[in-house]
Design an enzyme around this catalytic site. Sequence first.
Site, PDB file in Angstrom:
ATOM      1  N   ILE A   1      43.047   3.239  16.378  1.00  0.00           N
ATOM      2  CA  ILE A   1      42.723   3.527  15.277  1.00  0.00           C
ATOM      3  C   ILE A   1      43.625   1.187  15.013  1.00  0.00           C
ATOM      4  O   ILE A   1      44.484   1.895  16.450  1.00  0.00           O
ATOM      5  CB  ILE A   1      44.313   3.745  14.870  1.00  0.00           C
ATOM      6  CG1 ILE A   1      43.679   5.337  14.784  1.00  0.00           C
ATOM      7  CG2 ILE A   1      44.577   3.474  12.950  1.00  0.00           C
ATOM      8  CD1 ILE A   1      45.038   6.586  13.871  1.00  0.00           C
TER       9      ILE A   1
ATOM     10  N   THR B   1      47.085   0.807  17.707  1.00  0.00           N
ATOM     11  CA  THR B   1      47.428  -0.480  18.008  1.00  0.00           C
ATOM     12  C   THR B   1      48.221  -1.520  17.158  1.00  0.00           C
ATOM     13  O   THR B   1      48.010  -0.982  16.346  1.00  0.00           O
ATOM     14  CB  THR B   1      45.763  -0.950  18.279  1.00  0.00           C
ATOM     15  OG1 THR B   1      44.930  -1.383  16.993  1.00  0.00           O
ATOM     16  CG2 THR B   1      45.057  -0.136  19.618  1.00  0.00           C
TER      17      THR B   1
ATOM     18  N   ASP C   1      44.390  -7.261  19.291  1.00  0.00           N
ATOM     19  CA  ASP C   1      44.242  -8.266  17.812  1.00  0.00           C
ATOM     20  C   ASP C   1      42.808  -8.446  17.630  1.00  0.00           C
ATOM     21  O   ASP C   1      41.965  -8.590  18.495  1.00  0.00           O
ATOM     22  CB  ASP C   1      45.160  -9.757  18.722  1.00  0.00           C
ATOM     23  CG  ASP C   1      45.261 -10.801  16.866  1.00  0.00           C
ATOM     24  OD1 ASP C   1      44.905 -10.558  16.166  1.00  0.00           O
ATOM     25  OD2 ASP C   1      45.495 -12.501  17.533  1.00  0.00           O
TER      26      ASP C   1
ATOM     27  N   TYR D   1      41.221 -11.323  -0.878  1.00  0.00           N
ATOM     28  CA  TYR D   1      41.439  -9.989   0.294  1.00  0.00           C
ATOM     29  C   TYR D   1      39.758  -8.825  -1.136  1.00  0.00           C
ATOM     30  O   TYR D   1      39.681  -8.084  -0.109  1.00  0.00           O
ATOM     31  CB  TYR D   1      42.217  -9.375  -0.815  1.00  0.00           C
ATOM     32  CG  TYR D   1      42.898  -8.432  -0.113  1.00  0.00           C
ATOM     33  CD1 TYR D   1      43.398  -7.085   1.076  1.00  0.00           C
ATOM     34  CD2 TYR D   1      42.697  -7.214  -1.313  1.00  0.00           C
ATOM     35  CE1 TYR D   1      42.942  -6.384   1.376  1.00  0.00           C
ATOM     36  CE2 TYR D   1      42.844  -5.484  -0.626  1.00  0.00           C
ATOM     37  CZ  TYR D   1      43.190  -5.691   0.554  1.00  0.00           C
ATOM     38  OH  TYR D   1      43.376  -4.252   0.929  1.00  0.00           O
TER      39      TYR D   1
ATOM     40  N   LYS E   1      37.009  -6.713   1.122  1.00  0.00           N
ATOM     41  CA  LYS E   1      36.931  -5.905   1.165  1.00  0.00           C
ATOM     42  C   LYS E   1      35.762  -5.216   0.950  1.00  0.00           C
ATOM     43  O   LYS E   1      34.809  -4.112   1.424  1.00  0.00           O
ATOM     44  CB  LYS E   1      38.193  -5.054   0.515  1.00  0.00           C
ATOM     45  CG  LYS E   1      39.722  -4.983   1.150  1.00  0.00           C
ATOM     46  CD  LYS E   1      38.666  -4.465   2.590  1.00  0.00           C
ATOM     47  CE  LYS E   1      40.558  -4.337   2.845  1.00  0.00           C
ATOM     48  NZ  LYS E   1      40.511  -3.557   4.341  1.00  0.00           N
TER      49      LYS E   1
END
Length: 376
Positions: A110, A136, A158, A250, A254
Amino acid sequence: MERAWHHLSSETGISRSRVNDSYVCRVRAIDRASTGPYCCSSDLVLGLVKDTSHHSFATNPSDLVSSVSILKNIGSCSCICRGAWVSDPDLVSTKLGSLMADSEKPVVLITGCSEGGIGYALARAFALEGCFVVATSRSLSSMKSLENDPRFFLQELDVVSEDSIRRVVANTLDKFGQIDVLVNNAGVHLVAPLAEVPMSSFEHVFNTNVYGPMRLIQFVVPQMVLRKKGKIVNIGSISALAPGPWAGVYSASKAALHALTDTLRLELRTFGISVINVAPGAIRSNFGKSSTASYDQMPEWKFYKPFEAAIRARTALSQGPKSTPAEEFAKRTVAMVLSKQPPAWFSYGQLSTILAILYYLPLSIRDYIYRLALKC
């Protein structure tokens, strides 16, 4: 290490070749049933397979413990154990049973598991269901509360760095030998009017929210293809269905992730890999705080100064008193992901139904509602 491989090859007929930083081993016709159990003299776990056909399994030579789940699917193992030469069938059986039991537990990787976020709640929910969780985030300190729990394997990651992803995937495969579920959760929010948003911020959002998941997928998919199984979960957003003002970058990122997920679902189906689109509604988390901190880094608006209050309010829109608790969302999501036939689309949380209705409304009505609600 090379001596161990040479010994194994000469004794059993197992050969190896290097493919994309993994070792693919070919098991030739072997029948050791009458010769008793064997294992390599180094501290590895190796298996002899009673089978007259040709099979392949993928593993990393530094830790063949993880190959148990693959070995058991391709033949009857004469021996899998740890240590020097072993001739005690009971010991072999005990160790094999233990390893087999562990191999049944799904390994879930994850991204974005900082405490207080959706990823953190998902990590805990998967662990409660008996999974090994590779949690993570960009900083281990953000997951400090998980560090002493054996159910979690914590890694700094990252998603904008291929080197970082390569390292974490390699570490995970070294430890577990497989990744059963990949959850692309890491993401950043951005609130700003599109006409004035700095392009560097625009690019950062897409680099994290769109290219980040694709980087993970390209590194994880090869071992799923070899095993003919796996699940990929992309965490999108319900806001992508009916984008409103002030969070256009944003919402666009998505929406792009949703589109990629739909394509991946069709392209990976032939390899036994399920791809699931998860669209959270308004989920209570640290999302609002992170969004506000990002907004504070924006320049002063030239044309939208009169809308400053409305734009800033958009950063915390999902964090109202009726927002769905992250733990509730995570529990529902994990149950869905771990089901035998997970759906292609899953949405849960406050405002999910409202946004779904807005998606089907005529644009003139949707625009009117947004102008009233978000003061644009």
